[in-house]
Design a protein around this motif. Structure first.
Motif, short mmCIF file in Angstrom:
data_model
loop_
_atom_site.label_atom_id
_atom_site.label_comp_id
_atom_site.label_asym_id
_atom_site.label_seq_id
_atom_site.Cartn_x
_atom_site.Cartn_y
_atom_site.Cartn_z
N PRO A 2 0.81 -1.21 0.00
CA PRO A 2 0.00 0.00 0.00
C PRO A 2 0.85 1.27 0.00
N ILE A 3 0.38 2.27 -0.75
CA ILE A 3 1.05 3.58 -0.78
C ILE A 3 0.09 4.60 -0.16
N ILE A 4 0.54 5.27 0.88
CA ILE A 4 -0.29 6.29 1.53
C ILE A 4 0.40 7.64 1.36
N VAL A 5 -0.27 8.56 0.68
CA VAL A 5 0.27 9.92 0.57
C VAL A 5 -0.60 10.79 1.48
N ASP A 6 -0.02 11.19 2.58
CA ASP A 6 -0.79 11.86 3.63
C ASP A 6 -0.43 13.35 3.64
N THR A 7 -1.15 14.14 2.84
CA THR A 7 -0.75 15.56 2.70
C THR A 7 -1.09 16.37 3.95
N LYS A 8 -1.85 15.76 4.86
CA LYS A 8 -2.26 16.50 6.07
C LYS A 8 -1.62 15.93 7.33
N TYR B 168 4.84 5.36 3.12
CA TYR B 168 4.21 6.58 3.64
C TYR B 168 4.95 7.79 3.08
N LEU B 169 4.18 8.68 2.45
CA LEU B 169 4.78 9.88 1.84
C LEU B 169 3.94 11.10 2.18
N SER B 170 4.60 12.25 2.14
CA SER B 170 3.88 13.52 2.30
C SER B 170 4.76 14.59 1.67
N GLU B 171 4.23 15.80 1.45
CA GLU B 171 5.13 16.88 1.05
C GLU B 171 6.07 17.07 2.25
N GLY B 172 7.37 17.03 2.00
CA GLY B 172 8.30 17.16 3.12
C GLY B 172 8.59 15.85 3.82
N TYR B 173 8.23 14.72 3.22
CA TYR B 173 8.61 13.42 3.80
C TYR B 173 8.54 12.36 2.72
#
Ligand code: SAJ
Length: 455
Positions: free
Chosen positions: A415-421, A436-441
């Motif tokens: 699973p790919i989770i892009v958690d922008t919040k 796990y990805l986010s802007e800045g991670y």
């Protein structure tokens, strides 16, 4: 009616009020004045809004609004009415809360102009007119007053003031009453009348100033936030380059007593922040004002949705998933957490970009039916989750915060989770063997792979 008589009526909750424009600002404002004991007439050019109010239904979501509509209609303190003439004739105060949007980056004051022209054709003598809409600097003096003073003169025949709203959707009632109020005026009597009115509603400080400072205050507040979010967004991109975690950086930086880094995000949406910086830079008389920092900040924030889209597609590619066969679930089409409003929502651009790349998109947002052309799903059951290759969290609704991320284990492959919040804890997700990805991670294990694809 004399100035003293109107002042007395306002102070004793005996003045009648007409609110023009029953949107997310006008309606809560009308309802609070009605709750405080004023008789309030609500007018809107949109008959559907008036119809839903007559049926005691709210045209939009807001905590506690339905109860207040029922209560104030039943006590006859609030009356939706489709005749502006009747509303104005029965009122001592007219409050204008119409939208002042932008077209591209140019202010569009046509709703305000139409409302003012309609008002100027009515008898405004001995009444107080208040504008709450956000307006470019100079508008009150050079645009509003010339229209409504057609048949009357300010101060001797009628009064007028500018009192910008400062409420955040979903917190309308607490913010209308709890946030200090700025009143701008061009004559002392108007300022005093407006101040006594808002004093009966606001449990906080009231500042009285001239109209230009009041106009600027509203636009500067929202530009301040927009610029600060742009700074956070840019720092988040720098964190990606260094392989640092932006959320951790914020925690440590904000331990400094004079630093307040904002949160990075997938872009800036909503009815105010993407627009107000442009109102600030377009004066009422048509002058264009230059500001490098405000314009650059708008550009940075506008680029964020495509950056998120790229994070998603790079993560899919890192797992050797073809975009054409990928299904992505977007959690949240609202522009921010706990609101149903989707205006300028960054989700729109992300959905369109991913669709252009041939990905299939499912959206789940319990607060709104807007899908921006994607397929809506109604729950996060296993059947829906199993269809997905990646999940993108776009709004920090309370309901999303309650999700146990282990439910995503049933996604296809890893699973790919892009958690922008940043609603989940990165370590918890990675311990579940998810990306796990986010802007800045960019995640610990995938950082290099994703960087390579990006370059
Ligand atoms: N956002 C970030 N990072 C943050 C904070 C917000 O990316 O740290 C994003 C949100 O996700 C959203 C956008 O910014 O997309 C705007 O959200 P917001 O909560 O900052 O602002 P609004 O538009 O909901 O409400 C703003 C508020 N203004 C300020 O906080 C200065 C509100 O008080 C105003 O009354 C409202 O604009 C308005 O009507 O002008």
């Amino acid at each position: 009616m004399s100035y003293e008589q109107l002042l007395g009526k306002i102070q004793n909750f005996q003045a009648n009020i007409c609110v023009v424009g029953l949107g997310q600002v006008g309606l809560p404002t009308a309802l609070i004045f009605a709750k405080q004991g004023y008789k309030v007439y609500g007018y809107d050019i949109n008959e559907l809004i008036l119809k839903s109010l007559s049926n005691k239904q709210s045209p939009f979501e807001e905590e506690g609004i339905k109860e207040l509509i029922s209560q104030t209609i039943e006590t006859k303190k609030f009356e939706p009415n489709n005749s502006l003439k009747e509303c104005v004739e029965n009122s001592d105060i007219v409050i204008v809360c119409v939208a002042t949007p932008i077209i591209d980056i140019t202010p569009n004051l046509s709703f305000l102009k139409n409302a003012l022209i309609s008002l100027s054709e009515l008898n405004l003598k001995r009444k107080l007119v208040i504008i709450e809409s956000s307006i470019p600097p100079g508008t009150f003096k050079d645009f509003v007053l010339p229209i409504i003073t057609k048949n009357a003169s300010l101060g001797s025949d009628f009064w007028a003031a500018y009192a910008p709203e400062r409420l955040s959707p979903s917190l309308a009632f607490s913010e209308i009453q709890g946030t200090p109020r700025i009143i701008g005026n061009e004559d002392e009597q108007s300022g005093n009348l407006a101040k006594s009115l808002y004093q009966n509603m606001v449990n906080s400080q009231i500042f009285v100033t001239n109209s230009k400072v009041a106009e600027l205050s509203k636009l500067v507040e929202n530009s301040y936030r927009d610029v600060n979010i742009a700074f956070a967004n840019e720092i988040s991109l720098i964190c990606e380059k260094y392989g640092a975690d932006f959320a951790e950086l914020v925690t440590v930086c904000n331990s400094h007593p004079r630093v307040n880094l904002h949160m990075a995000g997938p872009g800036v949406g909503g009815p105010c922040l993407p627009k107000d910086p442009y109102l600030l830079l377009n004066s009422a008389n048509g002058d264009k004002i230059e500001s490098k920092i405000i314009i650059e900040s708008r550009k940075i924030n506008d680029l964020m949705p495509l950056h998120i889209s790229k994070l998603v597609t790079n993560a899919l590619k890192s797992q050797r998933k073809s975009l054409t066969n990928s299904t992505i679930m977007i959690l949240g089409t609202a522009y921010k957490g706990n609101v149903s409003d989707t205006r300028f929502s960054p989700s729109k651009e992300i959905i369109h970009d991913l669709q252009q790349k041939q990905c299939s998109i499912l959206v789940y947002d319990p607060l709104t039916d807007e899908t921006f052309g994607a397929e809506k799903i109604y729950n996060l059951d296993e059947e829906n989750i199993q269809k997905c290759d990646a999940l993108v969290i776009m709004a920090d609704h309370d309901e999303f915060r309650k999700i146990n991320p282990s439910i995503f284990k049933s996604m296809i492959k890893k699973p790919i989770i892009v958690d922008t919040k940043r609603i989940f804890n990165s370590t918890n997700i990675e311990n579940l063997d998810m990306i796990y990805l986010s802007e800045g991670y960019l995640g610990t294990s995938n950082l290099f792979k994703i960087r390579e694809i990006d370059s």
